[in-house]
Design a protein around this motif. Structure first.
Motif, short mmCIF file in Angstrom:
data_model
loop_
_atom_site.label_atom_id
_atom_site.label_comp_id
_atom_site.label_asym_id
_atom_site.label_seq_id
_atom_site.Cartn_x
_atom_site.Cartn_y
_atom_site.Cartn_z
N SER A 19 0.85 -1.19 0.00
CA SER A 19 0.00 0.00 0.00
C SER A 19 0.89 1.24 0.00
CB SER A 19 -0.88 -0.02 1.27
OG SER A 19 -1.32 1.27 1.59
N THR A 20 0.67 2.14 -0.93
CA THR A 20 1.44 3.40 -0.94
C THR A 20 1.17 4.19 0.33
OG1 THR A 20 -0.33 4.55 -2.13
CG2 THR A 20 1.43 3.59 -3.48
N GLN A 21 -0.04 4.01 0.87
CA GLN A 21 -0.44 4.75 2.07
C GLN A 21 0.46 4.35 3.25
OE1 GLN A 21 -2.77 6.87 1.39
NE2 GLN A 21 -3.55 7.59 3.34
N GLN A 52 -1.04 -2.15 -6.41
CA GLN A 52 -1.01 -2.35 -4.95
C GLN A 52 -1.64 -3.72 -4.68
OE1 GLN A 52 -1.63 1.66 -2.51
NE2 GLN A 52 -3.38 1.18 -3.79
N VAL A 53 -0.99 -4.48 -3.82
CA VAL A 53 -1.57 -5.80 -3.51
C VAL A 53 -2.27 -5.77 -2.15
CG1 VAL A 53 -0.08 -7.15 -5.00
CG2 VAL A 53 0.69 -6.61 -2.68
N PRO A 78 -3.01 -2.86 -12.49
CA PRO A 78 -2.19 -1.98 -13.33
C PRO A 78 -3.09 -1.07 -14.16
CG PRO A 78 -1.92 -4.32 -13.95
CD PRO A 78 -2.83 -4.28 -12.78
N GLY A 79 -2.59 0.14 -14.44
CA GLY A 79 -3.37 1.10 -15.24
C GLY A 79 -4.03 2.16 -14.39
N GLY A 80 -4.04 1.96 -13.06
CA GLY A 80 -4.63 2.98 -12.18
C GLY A 80 -3.58 3.96 -11.71
N LEU A 81 -4.04 5.02 -11.08
CA LEU A 81 -3.11 5.97 -10.45
C LEU A 81 -3.25 5.77 -8.95
CD1 LEU A 81 -1.08 8.21 -10.90
CD2 LEU A 81 -2.95 9.85 -10.97
N TRP A 82 -2.28 5.10 -8.36
CA TRP A 82 -2.32 4.77 -6.93
C TRP A 82 -1.20 5.54 -6.26
CZ3 TRP A 82 -6.62 2.86 -8.10
CH2 TRP A 82 -6.80 1.86 -9.05
N MET A 83 -1.55 6.51 -5.44
CA MET A 83 -0.51 7.39 -4.89
C MET A 83 -0.84 7.88 -3.48
SD MET A 83 -1.39 10.86 -6.98
CE MET A 83 -1.19 12.06 -5.67
N SER A 84 0.20 8.16 -2.73
CA SER A 84 0.03 8.75 -1.39
C SER A 84 1.07 9.85 -1.21
CB SER A 84 0.21 7.70 -0.30
OG SER A 84 -0.75 6.69 -0.44
N LEU A 85 0.61 10.91 -0.61
CA LEU A 85 1.44 12.10 -0.40
C LEU A 85 1.65 12.37 1.08
CD1 LEU A 85 -0.19 14.78 -2.70
CD2 LEU A 85 2.27 14.39 -2.47
#
Ligand code: BTN
Length: 253
Positions: A28-30, A52-53, A67-74
């Motif tokens: 998880s990017t979070q 993300q798994v 794949p193909g999504g925008l998965w991000m954490s700031l």
């Protein structure tokens, strides 16, 4: 089409991508962003992953992240006092909604911060404030999961329908351009947290929640009434038969 990678993201020179971690796959990017923030990562640390798994949604749900999504954490270290941290929720939703609308996707904001298209969720926003666990003050981990270049059926959801940019636009989008636009819009909204009235005015103009009869679940309780407005702090004003409630969290039906 530019694929996402660390160098290209860094080359955007966004104040929200001062330090970038990019993964082919991550839990998880979070969680990664939270780990980095706890170690002192600065405002504008961005974690992006192709897959993300173990993606996390609100209220302990999982978030399917093919794949193909925008998965991000700031990692955000806002200058506003911690008691105003909840403003980030609406600011982020407004930034995402503007990004989607500029692409031609008529996204609406469902309280507290889901982005829907024709009633189907296209993007989830998760703003988690962490206060007082080190000397650097509080920080916020802002997670954004945007269904972009895949079809809703790829999510294999059985309980609800989703939307994606591909299904709405009939084409794939350039993820680097999408991220660039999103970071610009987020930076603009986060830069005017002091003018929260203006953010709320934009939020109101793009929401599908206000004026509707709704059922809100929170902490095991169900409240039913009219979603009347947001108060000046961004809480939902819910008018029920047993009184008026001001809610920061919950799940609406
Ligand atoms: C929601 O439940 O609507 C919020 C979903 C947030 C998902 C994003 S995807 C990137 C980041 N990493 C996570 O594990 N969750 C957020």
């Amino acid at each position: 089409m530019s694929a996402l990678d660390r160098e290209r993201i860094t080359s955007l020179e966004s104040p929200l991508a001062r330090k970038v971690e990019f993964y082919e796959e991550i839990g998880s990017t979070q969680e990664r962003a939270r780990e980095l923030a706890r170690k002192g990562a600065p405002h504008g640390t961005l974690v992006v992953s192709k897959i993300q798994v173990g993606g996390k949604g609100r209220l302990g749900r999982s978030w399917i992240s093919p794949p193909g999504g925008l998965w991000m954490s700031l990692v955000l270290r806002p200058e506003i006092p911690a008691r105003y941290a909840a403003r980030i929720t609406q600011a982020a939703a407004v930034g995402v909604a503007k990004t989607l609308r500029n692409l031609g996707v008529e996204a609406e904001i469902k309280w507290p911060n889901d982005l829907l298209v024709r009633g189907r969720k296209i993007c989830g926003v998760l703003a988690q404030a962490i206060v007082g666990d080190n000397k650097q003050g509080y920080f916020i981990i802002l997670g954004i999961g945007l269904n972009a270049n895949f079809m809703p059926s790829d999510l294999e959801l059985t309980d609800r329908e989703a939307a994606t940019l591909s299904s709405e636009l009939g084409r794939e989008v350039d993820l680097l351009e999408l991220l660039d636009a999103l970071l610009r819009n987020l930076d603009a909204e986060l830069g005017r947290l002091d003018d929260f009235d203006e953010i709320l005015a934009d939020w109101r103009s793009m929401t599908c929640t206000l004026g509707r009869h709704v059922r809100v679940r929170r902490f095991g309780q169900v409240l039913e009434g009219e979603a009347a407005d947001l108060n000046p702090d961004g809480a939902l004003i819910l008018k029920t038969q047993s009184g008026v409630f001001e809610l920061f969290e919950g799940e609406i039906e």
